[in-house]
Design an enzyme around this catalytic site. Structure first.
Site, PDB file in Angstrom:
ATOM      1  N   ASP A   9       0.750  -1.174  -0.039  1.00 37.26           N
ATOM      2  CA  ASP A   9      -0.418   0.321  -0.360  1.00 37.26           C
ATOM      3  C   ASP A   9       0.864   1.647   0.131  1.00 37.26           C
ATOM      4  O   ASP A   9       2.190   1.184   0.031  1.00 37.26           O
ATOM      5  CB  ASP A   9      -0.219  -0.182   1.396  1.00 37.26           C
ATOM      6  CG  ASP A   9      -1.814   1.118   1.254  1.00 37.26           C
ATOM      7  OD1 ASP A   9      -2.604   1.269   0.143  1.00 37.26           O
ATOM      8  OD2 ASP A   9      -1.895   1.436   2.224  1.00 37.26           O
ATOM      9  N   SER A  10       0.533   2.416   0.172  1.00 38.11           N
ATOM     10  CA  SER A  10       1.477   3.535   0.128  1.00 38.11           C
ATOM     11  C   SER A  10       1.841   3.852   1.280  1.00 38.11           C
ATOM     12  O   SER A  10       2.779   4.363   1.974  1.00 38.11           O
ATOM     13  CB  SER A  10       0.544   4.339  -0.802  1.00 38.11           C
ATOM     14  OG  SER A  10      -0.930   4.789   0.529  1.00 38.11           O
ATOM     15  N   SER A  42      -3.676   8.415  -3.509  1.00 41.27           N
ATOM     16  CA  SER A  42      -4.996   9.098  -4.143  1.00 41.27           C
ATOM     17  C   SER A  42      -4.627  10.496  -5.220  1.00 41.27           C
ATOM     18  O   SER A  42      -5.239  10.027  -6.417  1.00 41.27           O
ATOM     19  CB  SER A  42      -5.321  10.624  -2.976  1.00 41.27           C
ATOM     20  OG  SER A  42      -6.320  11.067  -3.779  1.00 41.27           O
ATOM     21  N   CYS A  73      -4.917  -2.211  -1.413  1.00 41.85           N
ATOM     22  CA  CYS A  73      -5.155  -0.472  -1.868  1.00 41.85           C
ATOM     23  C   CYS A  73      -5.723  -0.229  -3.181  1.00 41.85           C
ATOM     24  O   CYS A  73      -5.731  -0.647  -4.132  1.00 41.85           O
ATOM     25  CB  CYS A  73      -3.590   0.052  -2.251  1.00 41.85           C
ATOM     26  SG  CYS A  73      -3.803   2.170  -2.638  1.00 41.85           S
ATOM     27  N   THR A  75      -6.839   2.927  -4.680  1.00 36.24           N
ATOM     28  CA  THR A  75      -6.298   3.108  -5.445  1.00 36.24           C
ATOM     29  C   THR A  75      -5.288   2.800  -6.665  1.00 36.24           C
ATOM     30  O   THR A  75      -5.591   3.675  -7.819  1.00 36.24           O
ATOM     31  CB  THR A  75      -5.228   4.786  -5.127  1.00 36.24           C
ATOM     32  OG1 THR A  75      -6.222   5.036  -4.099  1.00 36.24           O
ATOM     33  CG2 THR A  75      -5.369   6.243  -5.352  1.00 36.24           C
ATOM     34  N   CYS A 184     -11.308   3.158   0.907  1.00 37.82           N
ATOM     35  CA  CYS A 184      -9.534   2.588   0.663  1.00 37.82           C
ATOM     36  C   CYS A 184      -9.200   2.617   2.288  1.00 37.82           C
ATOM     37  O   CYS A 184     -10.018   2.067   3.251  1.00 37.82           O
ATOM     38  CB  CYS A 184      -9.056   4.810   1.434  1.00 37.82           C
ATOM     39  SG  CYS A 184      -8.498   4.538   1.421  1.00 37.82           S
ATOM     40  N   THR A 185      -8.623   2.032   2.364  1.00 42.27           N
ATOM     41  CA  THR A 185      -7.840   0.960   3.015  1.00 42.27           C
ATOM     42  C   THR A 185      -7.733   1.374   4.317  1.00 42.27           C
ATOM     43  O   THR A 185      -7.485   0.740   5.284  1.00 42.27           O
ATOM     44  CB  THR A 185      -6.794  -0.262   2.389  1.00 42.27           C
ATOM     45  OG1 THR A 185      -6.021   0.793   2.071  1.00 42.27           O
ATOM     46  CG2 THR A 185      -7.563  -1.053   1.291  1.00 42.27           C
ATOM     47  N   HIS A 186      -6.941   3.210   4.003  1.00 42.06           N
ATOM     48  CA  HIS A 186      -6.713   3.257   5.178  1.00 42.06           C
ATOM     49  C   HIS A 186      -8.276   3.842   6.134  1.00 42.06           C
ATOM     50  O   HIS A 186      -7.864   3.886   7.212  1.00 42.06           O
ATOM     51  CB  HIS A 186      -6.372   5.289   4.770  1.00 42.06           C
ATOM     52  CG  HIS A 186      -5.365   5.052   4.670  1.00 42.06           C
ATOM     53  ND1 HIS A 186      -3.888   4.464   3.764  1.00 42.06           N
ATOM     54  CD2 HIS A 186      -3.831   5.145   5.086  1.00 42.06           C
ATOM     55  CE1 HIS A 186      -3.350   4.317   3.650  1.00 42.06           C
ATOM     56  NE2 HIS A 186      -2.734   5.071   5.042  1.00 42.06           N
TER      57      HIS A 186
HETATM   58  N1  DGL Z   1      -4.880   2.913   1.273  1.00 39.86           N
HETATM   59  C1  DGL Z   1      -5.336   3.065  -0.594  1.00 39.86           C
HETATM   60  C2  DGL Z   1      -5.921   2.993  -0.676  1.00 39.86           C
HETATM   61  O1  DGL Z   1      -6.430   1.732  -0.690  1.00 39.86           O
HETATM   62  C3  DGL Z   1      -4.717   4.624  -0.907  1.00 39.86           C
HETATM   63  C4  DGL Z   1      -3.796   5.596   0.159  1.00 39.86           C
HETATM   64  C5  DGL Z   1      -3.464   6.175  -0.287  1.00 39.86           C
HETATM   65  O2  DGL Z   1      -4.014   7.855  -0.884  1.00 39.86           O
HETATM   66  O3  DGL Z   1      -2.338   6.721  -0.532  1.00 39.86           O
HETATM   67  O4  DGL Z   1      -7.342   3.535  -1.631  1.00 39.86           O
END
Ligand code: DGL
Length: 266
Positions: A9-10, A42, A73, A75, A184-186
């Site tokens: 992921d990022s 993003s 992720c 994105t 988004c996984t965050h």
């Molecule tokens: N965790 C990522 C996702 O699921 C993206 C977070 C980012 O924008 O870096 O989209």
């Protein structure tokens, strides 16, 4: 021998996917890479995300024989899966917004997609909506702020509730919205705070459990070759930049059972 699974992921968001996979496959050998040199993803271009994906997987595959990659992720997943599948022969599992489960669970047939700026604009997501949520009104909020709010929570333990409210303001007094897709996984990491701000929303849907099931069934049905690594190999984390807050990131990774952290040279 246990299968070697790389998640990337990022940032720290992919750990929400890892948590679900780890529950059902506690004995796999996990590698986790956070691409902090390019955080946040993003608003990054599709070409950049594809180049990063191939580089990261290539670099780690040279060090450790991989049985599977989970792009933890949304994105990235909405763009990079075809390129990864073209380059590598092991299975690649993506994380995409849980449109279908959300459409099934919503009673008002009004759902909100909360995702990054990139994800909400992807043709891949438009196709999912067209296919699975034709009977629903799908509202979208694309945000980079929320990704940063979550990383800050990971670092400091605190959430700036005003900043969070600003992100979802338009849904605060929504008359019919009953379901939000955490695209988004965050975002599962601030589910409690989102619930507090949006008390009328009944369902918060994320794809973690579905991905864990997919990983298990792929390992079972595709007879994935087992790696060379023995049972006692500890999980390992990788990142792509030294960064100022690497000590804090290292602690977060340790809490998830990744005791070793190395910086990839890419
Ligand atoms: N965790 C990522 C996702 O699921 C993206 C977070 C980012 O924008 O870096 O989209």
């Amino acid at each position: 021998m246990k299968p070697t699974i790389l998640l990337y992921d990022s940032g720290m968001g992919g750990l929400t996917v890892y948590d679900e996979i780890q529950k059902v496959l506690p004995n796999a050998y996990y590698l986790y890479c956070f691409d902090n040199a390019f955080f946040p993803y993003s608003e990054k271009s599709e070409a950049v995300l594809i180049t990063r994906a191939v580089k990261i997987v290539q670099k780690i595959a040279e060090k450790r024989p991989l049985d599977m990659v989970v792009v933890a992720c949304n994105t990235a997943s909405t763009v990079v899966l075809p390129a990864l599948r073209e380059h590598f022969s092991f299975p690649i599992v993506g994380t995409v917004p849980a449109i279908k489960p959300a459409a099934e669970v919503s009673q008002t047939k009004t759902i909100g997609l909360l995702a990054t700026k990139g994800t909400v604009t992807r043709p891949y997501v438009a196709e999912l909506i067209e296919k699975y949520a034709q009977d629903c009104v799908v509202e979208k909020i694309g945000t980079t702020d929320l990704v940063e709010i979550v990383e800050e929570k990971q670092r400091t333990g605190k959430v700036d509730m005003n900043r969070l409210l600003n992100v979802v303001e338009e849904w605060k007094n929504h008359p019919t919205l009953d379901t939000i897709i955490l695209g988004c996984t965050h975002f599962p990491l601030v589910k409690a705070e989102l619930k507090q701000i949006l008390p009328n929303v009944r369902y918060f849907v994320d794809p973690g459990i579905g991905i864990a099931k997919r990983v298990v069934s792929l390992l079972e049905t595709q007879g994935v070759a087992q790696s060379q690594y023995g049972r006692n190999t500890p999980n390992e984390a990788f990142c792509t930049s030294q960064g100022d807050d690497l000590v804090i990131k290292q602690k977060i990774m340790q809490q998830s059972g990744f005791n070793q952290l190395s910086v990839l040279d890419i």
